[in-house]
Motif scaffolding. Sequence first.
Motif, PDB file in Angstrom:
ATOM      1  N   PHE A  36     -43.285 -47.790  26.560  1.00  0.00           N
ATOM      2  CA  PHE A  36     -42.671 -48.728  25.613  1.00  0.00           C
ATOM      3  C   PHE A  36     -42.641 -50.165  26.142  1.00  0.00           C
ATOM      4  O   PHE A  36     -42.975 -51.096  25.390  1.00  0.00           O
ATOM      5  N   PRO A  37     -42.249 -50.410  27.406  1.00  0.00           N
ATOM      6  CA  PRO A  37     -42.345 -51.787  27.892  1.00  0.00           C
ATOM      7  C   PRO A  37     -43.754 -52.361  27.786  1.00  0.00           C
ATOM      8  O   PRO A  37     -43.940 -53.541  27.458  1.00  0.00           O
ATOM      9  N   GLY A  74     -46.949 -41.395  18.254  1.00  0.00           N
ATOM     10  CA  GLY A  74     -47.018 -42.299  17.121  1.00  0.00           C
ATOM     11  C   GLY A  74     -47.453 -43.709  17.456  1.00  0.00           C
ATOM     12  O   GLY A  74     -47.650 -44.524  16.553  1.00  0.00           O
ATOM     13  N   PHE A  75     -47.626 -44.018  18.749  1.00  0.00           N
ATOM     14  CA  PHE A  75     -48.018 -45.365  19.169  1.00  0.00           C
ATOM     15  C   PHE A  75     -49.475 -45.374  19.624  1.00  0.00           C
ATOM     16  O   PHE A  75     -50.027 -44.347  20.029  1.00  0.00           O
ATOM     17  N   ARG A  77     -40.949 -47.903  15.778  1.00  0.00           N
ATOM     18  CA  ARG A  77     -41.279 -46.501  15.548  1.00  0.00           C
ATOM     19  C   ARG A  77     -42.670 -46.444  14.934  1.00  0.00           C
ATOM     20  O   ARG A  77     -43.019 -47.300  14.103  1.00  0.00           O
ATOM     21  N   ASN A  78     -43.477 -45.480  15.354  1.00  0.00           N
ATOM     22  CA  ASN A  78     -44.832 -45.316  14.824  1.00  0.00           C
ATOM     23  C   ASN A  78     -45.652 -46.596  14.935  1.00  0.00           C
ATOM     24  O   ASN A  78     -46.338 -46.993  13.990  1.00  0.00           O
ATOM     25  N   GLU A 123     -37.739 -40.643  17.435  1.00  0.00           N
ATOM     26  CA  GLU A 123     -36.586 -41.116  16.669  1.00  0.00           C
ATOM     27  C   GLU A 123     -36.554 -42.632  16.509  1.00  0.00           C
ATOM     28  O   GLU A 123     -35.816 -43.163  15.682  1.00  0.00           O
ATOM     29  N   GLY A 124     -37.349 -43.339  17.303  1.00  0.00           N
ATOM     30  CA  GLY A 124     -37.349 -44.797  17.306  1.00  0.00           C
ATOM     31  C   GLY A 124     -36.759 -45.337  18.595  1.00  0.00           C
ATOM     32  O   GLY A 124     -35.866 -44.714  19.185  1.00  0.00           O
ATOM     33  N   MET A 125     -37.268 -46.477  19.035  1.00  0.00           N
ATOM     34  CA  MET A 125     -36.840 -47.069  20.302  1.00  0.00           C
ATOM     35  C   MET A 125     -36.388 -48.508  20.080  1.00  0.00           C
ATOM     36  O   MET A 125     -36.919 -49.211  19.219  1.00  0.00           O
TER      37      MET A 125
END
Length: 329
Positions: free
Chosen positions: A11-12, A3-4, A122-123, A83-85
């Motif tokens: 993520f970092p 989704g990114f 998220r996304n 689920e989201g971070m």
Amino acid sequence: MTGFDAKFADFPDYIIGITKEIWEDRGIATLHRYYAPDIVVRSPGSVVVGNETVIGATMATLAEFPDRQLLGEDVIWSGTPEEGMLSSHRIISTATHLGDGVYGKATGKPLQYRILADCHARNNVIDDEWLIRDQGAIVRQMGWDPADYARDLIAREGGPDACVKPLSPEVDQPGPYTGRGNDNPWGATLADLISRIMGADMAAIEGEYDRAAHLEYPGAVTGHGWAPADRFWMGLRAAFPSATFTVEHVIGREDPHMPPRAAVRWSLHGRHDGWGAFGRPTGAEVYVLGITHAEFGTLGAARPRLRREYTLFDETSVWKQILLKTGAV
């Protein structure tokens, strides 16, 4: 990174990358893409809803500090892309006060200060945020005392009735993130340590901190060893001895090439009814939002202890609450 954007390795990389893109590369318009239209951004000084408001505040900050840099020291995170971070992002910011703005007339003063920001994504979109700047460090480098700055800010915002109200449970707004972090043991270790200290077990510092621990506290205060940690935490708790301490969010991580580390977001809510870091007790009801990052390790066979700590809350917002409640404006 489901989704990114594929340009982000993890993520970092996403958190550090979009921060540079927005602030240093002048991609302010990307906030339409990276921030949700109804994002909730909480800082100790205010609660802001909506990316249009965030865009306006970003432009105002860059007008006041046009050479601002945001150097990412660490991203401590939990969750999954699906689920989201939640990231807890630690930044050193450098800037020169070259324009008039919320900090008053331009002073030309060079600044260096830390920021801790918890962001839920998220996304490819951030939709919830908790942001703490070291306002005490900023205003001191401009020649202000934090209490005097808060008093002047109240006046410039139109007085006690019209001024922007600091964050409190009464003005907070709900956001989409309701998680509590993860169950990594290093997060639990830090949460337990801060809880012990806030429960008046000050001996926990000598028991759980390395004797040479490196410490960074509000007001750009750097310390080493047990005594500065005791002085900081004692001064804070002594000012609000009856306040309720709450652990709001806990993350622990063990990553390659990094020491075990943790991020804890916490709050103190209650009366200013003790002598401590904020002077004579006033009885004012105060809400303190804090974030602490820590790294753990050992130099030999001894068990790991806290070796580095970074804690922030906003001194000026505490003073603003005290001044508004006591009428000493």
